[in-house]
Every structure is written in C-alpha cells, then in structure tokens.
Design an enzyme around this catalytic site. Structure first.
Site, mmCIF file in Angstrom:
data_model
loop_
_atom_site.group_PDB
_atom_site.id
_atom_site.type_symbol
_atom_site.label_atom_id
_atom_site.label_comp_id
_atom_site.label_asym_id
_atom_site.label_seq_id
_atom_site.Cartn_x
_atom_site.Cartn_y
_atom_site.Cartn_z
ATOM 1 N N ARG A 28 -39.162 12.390 31.995
ATOM 2 C CA ARG A 28 -38.276 12.419 30.831
ATOM 3 C C ARG A 28 -38.568 11.233 29.933
ATOM 4 O O ARG A 28 -38.640 10.085 30.391
ATOM 5 C CB ARG A 28 -36.820 12.369 31.292
ATOM 6 N N ARG A 88 -20.665 5.211 18.858
ATOM 7 C CA ARG A 88 -20.570 3.883 19.471
ATOM 8 C C ARG A 88 -19.744 2.933 18.621
ATOM 9 O O ARG A 88 -19.606 3.122 17.411
ATOM 10 C CB ARG A 88 -21.969 3.275 19.653
ATOM 11 N N LYS A 148 -27.922 20.098 26.721
ATOM 12 C CA LYS A 148 -27.218 19.124 27.556
ATOM 13 C C LYS A 148 -25.709 19.372 27.425
ATOM 14 O O LYS A 148 -25.145 19.201 26.350
ATOM 15 C CB LYS A 148 -27.571 17.705 27.128
ATOM 16 N N THR A 181 -27.356 12.398 35.897
ATOM 17 C CA THR A 181 -26.464 11.239 35.744
ATOM 18 C C THR A 181 -25.993 10.666 37.084
ATOM 19 O O THR A 181 -25.303 11.328 37.849
ATOM 20 C CB THR A 181 -25.229 11.540 34.877
#
Length: 478
Positions: free
Chosen positions: A33, A74, A220, A278
C-alpha cells in the site's frame, strides 16, 4: 500449503531499506500500500518500482494499492505544538483562527465548512476519538464546545462527528492529482477514502480511466453514511476496505465487530473482495511479538472470510516490518486450518448469468466434494478465479495468465496464486499438459494427484471460460 488470506503491507520509511523490502517479500507480503496521505508522487513511484523489482528477483508477484488521502478533516496547529484540555473546559474550534496560532482556548480547522455541518448538542471526536467535545453553540466562524473527555491534543489531529454527517466530498483536488500519479505508476488498485455513496466510486473510476489507469477501485468504509448505502457502494466497487479507525470513531467501537462481519459477508455474497484494516498488529510497531488480542483479531477476520488483512504503521514506520508480516502469515495459516474456513454455502440457491461463472462454481463444488489437489484456472481477465475465490475451500487456485495486469490484480483474491503462463500451442491437449507441468514444477501437485483445469475454447478471449477438465498427474493428458 498455500496461504489463502492475503497480506497488505504499507510502505514507508521503514521499508525503504532494500534489505527490509526483501524481508517483507520473503515473509509473504502479497500487496503493498502506498499511503498518499504522506510523501510525494516521486517517492510513491520509486517505492512501487522498487517493490516490483525486488518481487521479480524473488520470483513473486506483488500488487500495488494506491490509497488516496480523501477529505481528512483536521484541526490546525498550536503555537506550542500541543495543549492539554481539561474536562469541563471551554474550547473553540474556529474556522477563522490563524492556522499556526492555536492556544489552550481555541484552534483552527482545515475544513472551513465544519461550522455549517454541526449544531448544538453534537459531539465532536478528536484524535481518533481520544478526546470528545460537546457543541454548545455555533456563532459565525466559531464552534463553541465543552470538553467531555480531555487529554493532550497536538497539531493536525482528525475531527469526526459522532454519528457521521460531515458533508465533505470524497474526492479532493489533491486526490484528483494523485489519481493521475496512480495511473502513471500503474497501480493495480486505487482506494477511495470516505465515500458516502456509489456516485463517489463511479466518479473515481471515471477519473482513473480518463487518465489511462486500469486498476480496480477500493471503497474504504469509514463513514457512518456509507453503511446506509452499503450495498450500492459494494456493487460499484471492486474491493471494500473495512477502515476501522474512522468508522469506529463515528459509530462507536462496540458496534465495529458486528459491522465488520456484516460487510465481509455481504461483499462475498456480491462477489467483491474485502480488506480488513486498522490496528491489526498495532503493538508490533515497537514490539517484536503481537499481543494475544491482536492474534485473535487477525484470526477472527480470517475465519469471517476476509480476503486480506492490512498493516499500516506496523510496516511503514515500525521497528519490525519483516517480523510483523511473518507473524500475520503464521496466524492466517493457523486460522485457515479451522473447518469453518473450508466449507461454504455460498450461492447454492442462486442462478448463474454467465457461462464462465457457472464453470467457476462447478469447479469449486467438484473440488470441495472430491479429492482434488489444485485448480488451474486459465484466465485472461481474472474473473473466473475471482468467482472461485468466493467459495470457502482449502484447495489452492492457480490463476494461469499471460497478462501481468491480471496477475497483479489477483494478488488480492483469497486463495488465488498468480502464475505467468503463455501456452505454446492452441491444441487443448498440449495446453492441459503444459498447465499440469507448471503446477508440478511449482511443487503444487505430484504424480497421482487430481487437478481441475478450467479454460475457454478460444484461448485469449476475455470471459471465454467454458470448459472444465479433471486430470490425474502422471497419466496421459487429454
């Protein structure tokens, strides 16, 4: 025995050393990845080239997955790098705040529409849910909050709204540029972060094709909204990644196990590939062995039927990339010995719509109910081995194909091993003989073993698989 569950490992500073790259390839990595949240286009291209070169030297085929950053929402930066938020304290997220001027009382955000997406009573989760804020009111550019769960907060940590509902689009301007980079480096898969609907997946596919990319699209699942449109998103995708970080923050950690099982089951029933991701082996970033909880986590994903498990910081920045891949390899192999991973009720009551699909299902039914040692699927597009891989089985499937793109794509299919195979003849007897000899050469079968071969009457035609043959190794090949 061939390991069926695939291992995806994230490349990063820890794998830039050629010796470490060799270690993870030798340990069994199947797909690498490239995390486009970090690094430059040049760095990603160099890493893709390096892994393909080293895989070739090891006689392996390793796929490449380009993972787009997406609209990661963020906070901005603090003057002193970090602050400590006390429970009950007032804290403001201000879209007009100096991006580098955060204080104990307020901080900016990179997502200027946040003020339009939240209301009094909402809960905002920061830093993957480690801190939580209750929204008291929204005034102009200010989101005035009360700290529910405090702690240390540092620069650029992520923001989630509990329950989902942030309106940021899945593809950013950066993602659009990165899709071009993914096409240029011939990524086998491109992962789309934070999709909310099938439309996001269709848009990404169109963009990738428009710049010459041919990779599969990975959705995702990390937004609460994605669960509402789950079937549509899966149908639009080639692969579904269960991105448990942001998804767990939005829906709550306690809900994750059931959701993971549901996504894997649904994707397999729709003939799509799944990646579980994850914190699979998080402690191995700093430790040479996993915790028992991590062993159980990986094993349970395998037993649930995931096609692949993914490593992130464990290989990208961790201290033991080779050891963590080797550990996942051992855990997967042990889990695959369990009976529940080798039996299947998949599609028993379903009518088939294509000849090659029917042949794939017939081959797997025969293999699971007879003493078959291996399956050789001669394929152009990889569709036949994909259908085969949806059936739980302990029998290895070898995708024999002259197409390098197909060999790279099937690296993600559970139980499928890519094999470079270009028959020297159009004579089916010769082709069968060469296919069996290739499996013998690889040590996959030996004299007396039964082998299933699937192929088409017209060699080289996509979607043309229409025949299944059962042969005994060592006897005259028909």
């Amino acid at each position: 025995m061939l390991r069926r569950t695939k291992i995806v490992a994230t490349l990063g500073p820890s794998t830039d050393d050629p010796k470490v790259l060799d270690e993870i390839i030798e340990a069994g990595v199947d797909v690498v990845r490239l995390n486009f949240s970090h690094g430059t286009a040049e760095e990603h291209s160099k890493r893709a080239e390096a892994v393909r070169n080293r895989a070739r030297a090891h006689g392996r085929q390793v796929g490449v997955l380009a993972d787009l950053q997406g609209p990661k929402i963020r906070i901005e930066r603090f003057k002193d790098g970090k602050v400590l938020l006390a429970e009950g304290a007032r804290f403001v997220i201000d879209t007009a705040c100096d991006p580098k001027g955060g204080t104990q009382e307020r901080v900016g955000t990179s997502y200027t529409d946040l003020k339009n997406d939240v209301n009094r009573g909402d809960t905002l989760l920061l830093d993957d849910g480690r801190l939580s804020l209750w929204v008291e009111e929204v005034e102009g550019s200010e989101i005035i909050c009360r700290v529910i769960t405090g702690g240390e907060l540092s620069n650029n940590k992520g923001i989630n709204r509990q329950g989902g509902g942030l309106s940021a689009t899945a593809l950013t301007d950066k993602d659009r540029r990165d899709i071009r980079t993914a096409a240029e480096l011939k990524a086998d898969y491109v992962a789309i972060s934070f999709p909310r609907s099938a439309a996001d997946i269709h848009e990404a596919r169109e963009l990738l094709r428009s710049v010459g990319g041919h990779g599969g699209i990975v959705a995702k699942i990390e937004r609460a909204e994605a669960l509402v449109a789950l079937e549509d998103i899966i149908a639009a995708s080639d692969v579904v990644m269960i991105a448990r970080g942001d998804l767990g923050v939005e829906i709550g950690d306690a809900e994750l196990p059931a959701v993971q099982k549901r996504i894997i089951s649904l994707a397999r029933s729709m003939n799509r590939v799944t990646i579980t991701a994850t914190q699979m082996m998080e402690t191995m970033i700093e430790n040479p062995i996993p915790t028992r909880a991590e062993v159980f986590d990986v094993a349970n994903a395998v037993i649930d039927g995931t096609d692949a498990v993914m490593l992130s910081g464990e290989t990208a920045t961790g201290m033991y990339p080779g050891k963590v891949v080797a550990a996942v390899n051992r855990i997967c192999r042990a889990a695959e010995r369990q009976r529940e991973t080798q039996k299947s009720q998949h599609r028993l009551d379903t009518r088939f719509t294509r000849t090659d699909e029917a042949i794939a299902m017939a081959a797997m039914y025969t293999a699971n109910h007879w003493n078959i040692a291996a399956i050789a699927a001669l394929t152009e597009s990889g569709a036949t081995p994909l259908w085969m891989s949806r059936i739980s089985s302990g029998i290895p499937i070898y995708a024999l194909t002259p197409s390098v793109d197909t060999r790279r794509r099937v690296t993600l299919y559970r139980g499928v091993c890519p094999v470079s195979f270009s028959p020297d003849s159009d004579d089916h007897r010769v082709i069968n003989k060469e296919a069996v000899e290739e499996l013998v050469r690889r040590g996959a079968v030996r004299e007396g073993d039964l082998v299933i071969i699937t192929k088409g009457d017209r060699v080289g035609k996509h979607g043309g698989t229409n025949a299944m043959t059962i042969l005994k190794v060592g006897e005259d090949v028909e």
